[in-house]
Enzyme design. Structure first.
Site, mmCIF file in Angstrom:
data_model
loop_
_atom_site.group_PDB
_atom_site.id
_atom_site.type_symbol
_atom_site.label_atom_id
_atom_site.label_comp_id
_atom_site.label_asym_id
_atom_site.label_seq_id
_atom_site.Cartn_x
_atom_site.Cartn_y
_atom_site.Cartn_z
ATOM 1 N N CYS A 30 0.819 -1.207 0.000
ATOM 2 C CA CYS A 30 0.000 0.000 0.000
ATOM 3 C C CYS A 30 0.852 1.256 0.000
ATOM 4 O O CYS A 30 1.953 1.274 0.556
ATOM 5 C CB CYS A 30 -0.885 -0.001 1.234
ATOM 6 S SG CYS A 30 -2.103 -1.295 1.116
ATOM 7 N N TYR A 168 -6.086 -12.476 -4.733
ATOM 8 C CA TYR A 168 -5.570 -12.089 -3.412
ATOM 9 C C TYR A 168 -6.355 -12.766 -2.295
ATOM 10 O O TYR A 168 -7.577 -12.614 -2.207
ATOM 11 C CB TYR A 168 -5.662 -10.572 -3.305
ATOM 12 C CG TYR A 168 -5.229 -9.971 -1.989
ATOM 13 C CD1 TYR A 168 -3.921 -10.089 -1.536
ATOM 14 C CD2 TYR A 168 -6.127 -9.242 -1.215
ATOM 15 C CE1 TYR A 168 -3.530 -9.511 -0.337
ATOM 16 C CE2 TYR A 168 -5.737 -8.650 -0.022
ATOM 17 C CZ TYR A 168 -4.437 -8.791 0.413
ATOM 18 O OH TYR A 168 -4.049 -8.208 1.582
ATOM 19 N N HIS A 171 -3.890 -11.495 4.452
ATOM 20 C CA HIS A 171 -4.045 -10.348 5.355
ATOM 21 C C HIS A 171 -5.470 -10.184 5.876
ATOM 22 O O HIS A 171 -5.828 -9.117 6.356
ATOM 23 C CB HIS A 171 -3.606 -9.044 4.655
ATOM 24 C CG HIS A 171 -2.178 -9.082 4.218
ATOM 25 N ND1 HIS A 171 -1.754 -8.581 3.012
ATOM 26 C CD2 HIS A 171 -1.084 -9.570 4.821
ATOM 27 C CE1 HIS A 171 -0.450 -8.747 2.891
ATOM 28 N NE2 HIS A 171 -0.027 -9.353 3.991
ATOM 29 N N ASP A 264 2.446 -10.082 9.510
ATOM 30 C CA ASP A 264 3.171 -10.004 8.239
ATOM 31 C C ASP A 264 4.068 -8.766 8.206
ATOM 32 O O ASP A 264 5.149 -8.803 7.624
ATOM 33 C CB ASP A 264 2.172 -9.965 7.079
ATOM 34 C CG ASP A 264 2.857 -10.038 5.725
ATOM 35 O OD1 ASP A 264 3.890 -10.721 5.637
ATOM 36 O OD2 ASP A 264 2.375 -9.420 4.768
#
Ligand code: ADP
Ligand code: SF4
Length: 694
Positions: A30, A168, A171, A264
């Protein structure tokens, strides 16, 4: 020029129909630049491609308005209107021979949808994230809609030229991941129950994407192989492994990590380089497809061993590529000592969560590549023969010295103490902050290469000294000092009893002041130092209470993903947490604090009180020099940077020093000369400008 032992890092890797030029892989991460500024995004990613990364990915790219990440920037391919913005990035990245990847995402339960007002949906009902709503359960029509949207977004990604397109599931931000974990999925249909069913949506999305664009693009999967929750979630020896085994040969690439974002993106305070290896190491054993994994890798030797030991095929990096977009090029050119190593502080991430654009403690040009035109490796040549004195060798002074020196100016750096680095070095002695030293080490190493910079240690400058020199520009970077009086968020006036000898500050702790318990740390700042000092003193065996007017300790660390880890650490060490209480009175051996809601008083024993409230700029010298300028009109100008100008983070200080170095010779406004008229360009294509031109 390259050391042959690093040759392996420059081998190409085949990913489906595409081939990388090397093994350096910038995983999706991000920036919050995304739709805010497509031009800034394109330049930010281009710089990494220029710096040698073989693959450069987007951040989360939403496939539909039912997954709307506002107010965080993110990317979108909701419709064809979103294509031109991302096309800028594809072209910019490919210009340098890198592959461009797009992380298609449906955020499922985590989609706040604050802007689109679509109702969040997922495998089973659950509380929505940060919005007062319930995530609704998807029916078969919803599942088929998501598959259709994903196909359409994949086509758009392919049409604008992306080389790699992601499915995806990591997360806890990717819908297929919601289906895989039983913590979210309580379904009884063919998408619930056994792992084969729970992984069905992931399988379908991979198959759809392969079918739709698989001959043109590589199809990657990002999957969190372990929830990092032990028995409370799935693990890399149980269902996480099973998913990879079942789908092993389906995608063209496995991009693997830990599902829990907080684990993570662990900071250096809580995890060393490569901490994810125990979770992800199995993946290469169960698939023949290339594997990429992250671990805040900055050491080329470590990277080589990862490949040689068969853990990965590609070195994944987000933060190391932010701190040094030219990391691959520096290895290739045999300039290992020039690598600007990530310090693992998560300042980059925090701004994304706060809703601002990305920034970095180590790399002040991050996010400024397009709007300010800052390149991480190139600075404009000097524009005059100014002779510059920088006073103070903390992060701000070092960065200003380096930038000015690189530009070719003649610079002298005077530092009062016998070491360079200021607060970055002092704080690096505290628990978990040793990497902060890298802020100083990188800059000192680079400055030593410059023949036009002189460094004077043990050299305290007074205003009267300066008249004897022939400098034309004086830069005051003398930092700041922690206040003791307790004025801050909670107290508008000094706390009664603040001026006693047993009331100290973080400066005293870092200076090695002898401390005996019991200790009360009054943390009115809410950032990292309160918890770090509590940890240090508790490890010394002292009775420590962390008192804060906030509802929880270190609330700002939720933005760095450290909130849980800080709580765990403090509680394990036996630190007493007293929250939502305002320090009101400091006595000889106890303090009084009042509940911020009811005013009810409590008393806490305290032989020492550490005040973490405001910091005041060390601007006495600045004012003296300004007075000299006003009274005598000497041939020099005076400027303040870093904490001396306005106390802030280390990242702020480095940015301030860099900015001065770049902008000091531009047309000034105001009395702080480096405030220039048009500091940055605004993106005419920001937000939905592309769409509104329909
Ligand atoms: P910043 O984060 O803004 O760089 P720091 O507090 O880390 O601020 O660093 C300020 C540095 O300035 C410290 O190393 C301090 O020793 C030095 N310093 C402060 N006053 C003087 C002075 N009068 N002359 C030279 N150095 C000074
Ligand atoms: Fe690394 Fe900190 Fe920069 Fe993020 S902000 S890339 S963690 S140095």
């Amino acid at each position: 020029m390259r050391d042959p032992r690093f040759d392996i890092l420059f081998e190409s890797v085949k990913i489906g129909p595409k081939t990388t030029k090397n093994r350096f892989y910038q995983v999706p991460h991000c920036t919050a630049l995304g739709t805010f500024s497509p031009h800034a995004t394109a330049k930010f990613r281009e710089i990494k491609a220029e710096g040698g990364w073989g693959v450069v990915n987007t951040e989360l790219c939403m496939i539909h308005p039912s997954s709307d990440s506002s107010p965080s920037g993110g990317e979108r391919l909701w419709s064809d209107d979103d294509k031109p913005g991302l096309q800028l990035m594809v072209e910019a990245v490919q210009k340098h021979g890198a592959l461009a990847g797009c992380e298609l995402t449906h955020q499922g339960a985590l989609a706040g949808n604050r802007m689109s007002r679509e109702r969040p949906m997922s495998a089973s009902p659950r509380p929505a994230m940060d919005v007062p709503a319930v995530v609704r359960q998807m029916d078969k029509q919803d599942i088929s809609d998501v598959r259709r949207w994903h196909r359409a977004a994949a086509r758009r990604a392919r049409d604008i030229g992306f080389d790699i397109v992601y499915v995806y599931a990591s997360h806890m931000m990717g819908l297929p991941g919601d289906f895989i974990t039983q913590r979210v999925n309580r379904r009884t249909d063919e998408y619930g129950g056994v792992i084969e069913n729970r992984a069905r949506l992931l399988r379908e999305l991979i198959e759809d994407t392969k079918e739709e664009i698989g001959s043109d693009c590589a199809v990657a999967v990002r999957f969190g192989v372990d929830e990092g929750l032990g028995d409370a979630g799935y693990t890399c020896s149980g269902d996480g492994r099973r998913v990879v085994e079942m789908l092993a040969e389906l995608p063209d690439l496995w991009d693997v990590n830990v599902q829990n974002i907080n684990l993570d993106v662990m900071t250096a305070r809580f995890a060393d380089e490569g901490w994810q290896e125990p979770f992800t190491a199995f993946v290469k054993q169960v698939t023949s497809k290339p594997v990429v994994a992250v671990g805040r890798y900055t050491s080329p030797d470590r990277m080589v061993s990862l490949i040689k030991n068969g853990l990965v095929d590609l070195i994944g990096a987000a933060r190391p590529s932010i701190a040094d977009p030219f990391l691959p090029k520096k290895i290739e050119e045999g300039r290992i000592e020039d690598i600007r190593e990530c310090i693992g502080c998560n300042t980059c991430l925090s701004m994304q969560y706060m809703g601002g654009a990305i920034r970095c403690t180590q790399n002040p040009t991050t996010g400024e590549e397009w709007r300010r035109g800052w390149h991480p490796e190139r600075v404009p040549a000097k524009m005059s023969d100014e002779r510059i004195l920088v006073i103070g060798g903390g992060p701000a002074g070092l960065e200003a010295t380096l930038t000015l020196g690189r530009r070719g100016y003649s610079v002298a750096l005077s530092e009062r103490s016998n070491f360079l680095g200021g607060r970055s070095v002092l704080e690096s002695a505290l628990p978990g902050l040793s990497t902060y030293r890298r802020v100083a080490d990188y800059r000192i190493g680079q400055i030593h290469k410059l023949a036009n910079v002189d460094i004077y240690l043990g050299s305290e400058i007074q205003a009267s000294d300066v008249a004897d020199f022939d400098f034309t520009t004086i830069v005051v970077a003398t930092g700041s000092t922690w206040d003791r009086d307790g004025i801050g968020k909670a107290n508008r006036f000094p706390v009664n009893g603040w001026d006693q000898p047993h009331v100290i500050t973080p400066d005293d702790v870092m200076a090695g002041r002898t401390i005996e318990g019991p200790v009360v740390i009054n943390d009115d700042e809410g950032y990292y130092l309160g918890g770090v000092i509590a940890e240090k003193l508790a490890k010394q065996g002292l009775d420590v209470t962390l008192l804060t007017p906030d509802p929880e300790p270190s609330p700002l660390l939720k933005y760095t993903s450290e909130r849980e880890a800080v709580h765990q650490t403090l509680l394990k060490l036996g630190v007493k947490l007293v929250t939502a209480r305002r320090l009101v009175e400091i006595g000889a051996d106890e303090v009084e604090a009042h509940c911020i809601y009811t005013g009810k008083a409590i008393r806490l024993p305290a032989a020492i009180v550490v005040m973490i409230c405001l910091r005041s700029p060390n601007d006495g010298l600045l004012h003296d020099l300004r007075k000299t300028v006003a009274e005598n009109s000497p041939m020099f100008t005076v400027h303040a940077i870093g904490d001396c100008f306005a106390p802030g983070t280390v990242a702020d200080a480095v940015h301030s020093g860099h900015r001065f170095g770049r902008e000091m010779d531009q047309t000034p406004i105001g009395d702080i000369n480096y405030l220039i008229e048009k500091p940055f360009v605004r993106d005419p294509n920001g937000w939905d400008q592309f769409a509104s031109r329909r």
